[in-house]
Write an enzyme that holds these catalytic residues in place. Structure first.
Site, PDB file in Angstrom:
ATOM      1  N   ASP A 182     -15.135  23.376   1.257  1.00 35.71           N
ATOM      2  CA  ASP A 182     -15.474  23.702  -0.097  1.00 35.71           C
ATOM      3  C   ASP A 182     -16.087  22.801  -1.027  1.00 35.71           C
ATOM      4  O   ASP A 182     -16.126  21.465  -0.586  1.00 35.71           O
ATOM      5  CB  ASP A 182     -14.264  24.425  -0.576  1.00 35.71           C
ATOM      6  CG  ASP A 182     -14.365  25.694  -1.509  1.00 35.71           C
ATOM      7  OD1 ASP A 182     -15.642  25.855  -1.898  1.00 35.71           O
ATOM      8  OD2 ASP A 182     -13.337  26.562  -1.521  1.00 35.71           O
ATOM      9  N   ASP A 218     -17.688  33.733  -4.818  1.00 32.50           N
ATOM     10  CA  ASP A 218     -16.545  34.722  -4.066  1.00 32.50           C
ATOM     11  C   ASP A 218     -16.671  36.199  -4.385  1.00 32.50           C
ATOM     12  O   ASP A 218     -17.035  36.518  -5.467  1.00 32.50           O
ATOM     13  CB  ASP A 218     -15.277  34.305  -4.774  1.00 32.50           C
ATOM     14  CG  ASP A 218     -14.982  32.952  -4.323  1.00 32.50           C
ATOM     15  OD1 ASP A 218     -15.849  31.914  -3.770  1.00 32.50           O
ATOM     16  OD2 ASP A 218     -13.675  32.425  -4.656  1.00 32.50           O
TER      17      ASP A 218
END
Ligand code: GLA
Length: 395
Positions: free
Chosen positions: A146, A204
């Site tokens: 990430d 997301d």
């Protein structure tokens, strides 16, 4: 120094990493902890999920990874080795990997290219080689990496992702590398070159139609960048979440109906996206099972040619995607974005498909036309038709 960096990346970007690694020849499939469980995870959940994936046929259908997302970390030991939270994973990750492997499933894990992850746990910046070796020693097969708490420029991202990709390659264990910087630095131009097998193209996903369409519209434009060993990733499947709490339920993620979840599957398959379920598959209803386990849809996603379907029609009501397949067949997906049933009619010629075709409906699992030059029919609100066309000889 700047010229040096530019040179390195422009040279590497020519050659996708799969040419060297053989990893992810088709889009990765599996299940990920994040959207349903968030950071509230532990080894029992992972074991139960592994058991459920075997029992319900998911492993057999190709969902062969479990990815542990954020929240597993317990800091570093006195030798700076990253360790799992001892309360959540008292038996350690190696024992868990052994268990999951014994079920024919690979194990993925998560870190971040900064000091802390998105949820504030220990991350890997400055410890890339050590962490890659630790992951390899546990038998980890996949790393999602990430980008929270990292600088926003592209050059730093390329350097940090390349550092971890190199470390994984030198770790002694094949580890698929999933780049997760949400598309902000246009990773489709450089992620394969620095050693990634897939890269998130979007923020997301949430458990809502709006979020699904939002991610679709970004990912649909990037078909030219996907191929064997290097995939666009529009984020996890939301199939079966049904408005449950957890990260996918944040920010208006209020759930979808089954027609919409079926569209999620159809559209992700036509785009050769990673198929990563994230619902509680221990307690799945029949509809979620039917959608996730549609082997004819999965075959479109996993097709050996590795082409992402091209969106040939992109108006505000109907979208049509066309995906060539390895045996010469062509998959098409017809999406109705509007809130009313639409009468659709397409000449295959207008989609670049000459000749006559047998049409197989991959949700009805039957042939619906024998020697057709077009398709006409109703598409329900938010439905996606998924067809496989076989060219008929002209005689
Ligand atoms: C970011 C990622 C998500 C998830 C969380 C974990 O938001 O994009 O997919 O991994 O971090 O904190």
């Amino acid at each position: 120094m700047l010229a040096f960096c530019i040179n390195i990346f422009s040279v590497n970007a020519q050659q996708p990493a799969d040419a060297k690694t053989g990893l992810a020849p088709t889009p990765p499939m599996g299940w990920m902890t994040w959207n349903y469980f968030g950071t509230d995870i532990n080894e029992n959940i992972i074991r139960e999920i592994a058991d459920a994936m075997v029992a319900n046929g998911m492993v057999k259908a190709g969902y062969d990874h479990i990815m542990i997302d954020d929240g597993w970390q317990g800091g570093r030991d006195n030798k700076n080795n990253i360790i799992p939270d001892p309360k959540k994973f008292p038996s350690g990750i190696k024992a868990l990997a052994d268990y999951v492997h014994s079920k024919g499933i690979k194990l993925g894990i998560y870190s971040d290219a900064a000091q802390l992850t998105c949820a504030g746990y220990t991350a890997s910046l400055g410890f890339e080689e050590q962490d890659a070796k630790t992951f390899a020693s546990w038998g980890i097969d996949y790393l999602k990496y990430d980008y929270c708490h990292a600088p926003s420029d592209s050059n730093t991202a390329k350097i940090r992702y390349k550092k971890m990709a190199d470390a994984l390659r030198n770790s002694g264990h094949p580890i698929t590398f999933s780049i997760c910087e949400w598309g902000g630095r246009q990773p489709w131009f450089w992620a394969a070159g620095v050693g990634g097998q897939l890269w998130r193209t979007t923020g997301d996903i949430r458990d809502s139609w709006k979020s699904m369409m939002y991610n679709l519209d970004i990912n649909a434009k990037l078909d030219a960048f996907a191929g064997r060993g290097h995939w666009n990733d529009p984020d996890m499947l939301i199939v079966g979440l049904r408005g449950s709490k957890g990260p996918a339920g944040d920010l208006g993620g209020s759930g979808c109906n089954d027609i919409e979840y079926q569209s999620n599957m159809s559209l992700w398959c036509i785009m050769a996206s990673p198929l990563i379920a994230t619902n509680d598959i221990r307690n799945m209803n029949e509809e979620a099972k039917r959608i996730l386990l549609n082997e004819e849809a999965i075959a479109v996603d996993q097709d050996a040619l590795g082409k992402q379907g091209e969106r040939k029609v992109a108006d505000s009501v109907l979208n049509v995607f066309v995906k060539p397949l390895a045996n010469g067949d062509v998959a098409i997906a017809i999406l109705n974005r509007s809130s009313a049933t639409q009468d659709a009619s397409f000449d295959f010629k207008d989609l670049g498909l000459d000749g006559k075709y047998e049409i197989r409906d991959l949700w009805q699992h039957k042939i619906i036309g024998k020697k057709e030059k077009n398709w006409k029919g109703k598409v329900l609100s938010h439905e996606t038709k998924l067809f496989r066309l076989k060219k008929m000889s002209s005689k």
